[in-house]
Write a protein that holds these residues in place. Structure first.
Motif, PDB file in Angstrom:
ATOM      1  N   VAL A 166       0.991  -1.262   0.029  1.00 47.85           N
ATOM      2  CA  VAL A 166       0.006  -0.048   0.040  1.00 47.85           C
ATOM      3  C   VAL A 166       0.790   1.230  -0.060  1.00 47.85           C
ATOM      4  CG1 VAL A 166      -1.753   1.368   1.183  1.00 47.85           C
ATOM      5  CG2 VAL A 166      -1.861  -1.148   1.173  1.00 47.85           C
ATOM      6  N   GLN A 167       1.920   1.212   0.512  1.00 49.22           N
ATOM      7  CA  GLN A 167       2.855   2.421   0.970  1.00 49.22           C
ATOM      8  C   GLN A 167       3.313   2.812  -0.530  1.00 49.22           C
ATOM      9  OE1 GLN A 167       5.362   1.236   4.102  1.00 49.22           O
ATOM     10  NE2 GLN A 167       3.878   1.822   5.589  1.00 49.22           N
ATOM     11  N   VAL A 204       0.750   4.260  -2.851  1.00 50.69           N
ATOM     12  CA  VAL A 204       0.838   5.574  -2.532  1.00 50.69           C
ATOM     13  C   VAL A 204       1.978   6.471  -3.045  1.00 50.69           C
ATOM     14  CG1 VAL A 204       0.414   7.566  -0.587  1.00 50.69           C
ATOM     15  CG2 VAL A 204      -0.898   5.225  -0.582  1.00 50.69           C
ATOM     16  N   ALA A 206       1.932   6.828  -6.698  1.00 51.06           N
ATOM     17  CA  ALA A 206       0.982   7.777  -7.217  1.00 51.06           C
ATOM     18  C   ALA A 206       1.086   9.257  -6.897  1.00 51.06           C
ATOM     19  CB  ALA A 206      -0.516   7.691  -6.507  1.00 51.06           C
ATOM     20  N   ARG A 207       1.803   9.482  -5.880  1.00 54.01           N
ATOM     21  CA  ARG A 207       2.599  10.777  -5.672  1.00 54.01           C
ATOM     22  C   ARG A 207       3.493  11.197  -6.674  1.00 54.01           C
ATOM     23  NH1 ARG A 207       2.750  10.141   1.180  1.00 54.01           N
ATOM     24  NH2 ARG A 207       0.316  11.101   1.121  1.00 54.01           N
ATOM     25  N   LEU A 247      -2.432  14.405  -5.020  1.00 57.50           N
ATOM     26  CA  LEU A 247      -3.413  13.814  -4.700  1.00 57.50           C
ATOM     27  C   LEU A 247      -4.539  14.524  -3.865  1.00 57.50           C
ATOM     28  CD1 LEU A 247      -1.450  10.426  -4.155  1.00 57.50           C
ATOM     29  CD2 LEU A 247      -2.382  11.212  -6.286  1.00 57.50           C
ATOM     30  N   LEU A 288      -8.488   9.212  -1.929  1.00 53.79           N
ATOM     31  CA  LEU A 288      -8.379   7.804  -2.392  1.00 53.79           C
ATOM     32  C   LEU A 288      -9.706   7.356  -2.781  1.00 53.79           C
ATOM     33  CD1 LEU A 288      -6.934   5.030  -2.531  1.00 53.79           C
ATOM     34  CD2 LEU A 288      -7.683   4.671  -0.124  1.00 53.79           C
ATOM     35  N   LEU A 347      -9.042   0.997  -3.228  1.00 55.04           N
ATOM     36  CA  LEU A 347      -7.978   0.180  -2.965  1.00 55.04           C
ATOM     37  C   LEU A 347      -8.332  -1.340  -2.807  1.00 55.04           C
ATOM     38  CD1 LEU A 347      -4.735   0.297  -1.928  1.00 55.04           C
ATOM     39  CD2 LEU A 347      -5.700   0.353   0.251  1.00 55.04           C
ATOM     40  N   ALA A 390      -4.675   0.589  -6.748  1.00 59.84           N
ATOM     41  CA  ALA A 390      -4.975   1.670  -6.025  1.00 59.84           C
ATOM     42  C   ALA A 390      -5.539   2.716  -7.112  1.00 59.84           C
ATOM     43  CB  ALA A 390      -4.058   2.343  -5.139  1.00 59.84           C
ATOM     44  N   PHE A 402      -6.691   7.004  -7.396  1.00 56.87           N
ATOM     45  CA  PHE A 402      -6.631   8.171  -6.762  1.00 56.87           C
ATOM     46  C   PHE A 402      -7.333   9.316  -7.566  1.00 56.87           C
ATOM     47  CE2 PHE A 402      -3.262   5.873  -5.106  1.00 56.87           C
ATOM     48  CZ  PHE A 402      -3.331   6.120  -3.726  1.00 56.87           C
TER      49      PHE A 402
END
Length: 232
Positions: free
Chosen positions: A147-148, A151, A154-155, A165, A168, A171, A223, A225
């Motif tokens: 998950v980390q 994220v 995505a960033r 972002l 969310l 997920l 995920a 976003f």
């Protein structure tokens, strides 16, 4: 309600990524299978011998106390072997066997127990098979890392567009709508030991030095976003 804009809009652009993580961790359990065999010309004597030796093996395993996580009896067989006798057939011998499986958490005790079992007559030992507990913290750890990573990825995409972002949207595990077996792979590694035929009692064999096989644990998440609209 059906989402009519699965790919987002100019005012709410969506970003879809996946995150993966892979860990190599020490095993928590080691399993072995013990097969006790016996053979004789008398059915009752053969059964009595198998019962006695089965009880001996179970008692031996139980002496390791809390190091034993699981102890189960599996298949039991007592089969007559027929031979030609004139125009008919008669029972020549009876072959019996019983299978026991056990899992240990103490791998030093595992080496000693495996050697003692393999030293018994007409006894086969298979294993060890290394594994993690179903509730092992390693599974939660690898999922958090996946998950980390999602994220962070995505960033990075949002930063490349000069935006950030906003929320969310989703997920999920890959194939969450069509469940498949959980993360992690079956433990590998195994060897078989077969005890020698009956004879004079030898000196006790030294305990096997068994090196635990590292376990591979993998997780992947999808995920989605919503981004703040970038200026292009």
């Amino acid at each position: 309600m059906t989402d009519t804009q699965p790919y987002g809009t100019p005012d709410q652009p969506r970003l879809a990524v996946h995150g993966e993580a892979h860990l190599e961790v020490d095993p928590e359990l080691a399993g072995i299978t013990i097969t006790i065999a016996t053979r004789g010309t008398d059915r009752r004597a053969t059964l009595d011998d198998l019962t006695r030796r089965n009880a001996y093996v179970i008692d031996l395993i139980k002496t390791y106390g809390t190091a034993v996580d699981k102890l189960e009896t599996g298949a039991f067989t007592l089969t007559p072997q027929l031979a030609r006798h004139g125009r008919g057939e008669r029972v020549r011998t009876y072959n019996g066997s019983v299978r026991i499986t056990t899992e240990l958490t103490d791998f030093t005790a595992l080496g000693e127990l495996t050697t003692r079992l393999a030293d018994l007559e007409l006894t086969r030992v298979d294993g060890p098979w290394w594994s993690l507990r179903r509730d092992s913290p390693a599974y939660g750890d690898v999922r958090r890392r996946a998950v980390q990573q999602a994220v962070a990825r995505a960033r990075e995409y949002a930063d490349a567009l000069g935006t950030s972002l906003a929320a969310l949207v989703e997920l999920s595990d890959p194939g969450a709508d069509n469940p498949t077996p959980g993360y992690g792979r079956p433990a590998g590694g195994g060897m078989a030991f077969r005890a020698a035929a009956p004879g004079a009692a030898p000196e006790p064999a030294p305990a096997l030095d068994l090196e635990p096989q590292r376990q591979s644990v993998h997780a992947r998440v999808n995920a989605r976003f919503i981004m703040t609209p970038p200026t292009l």
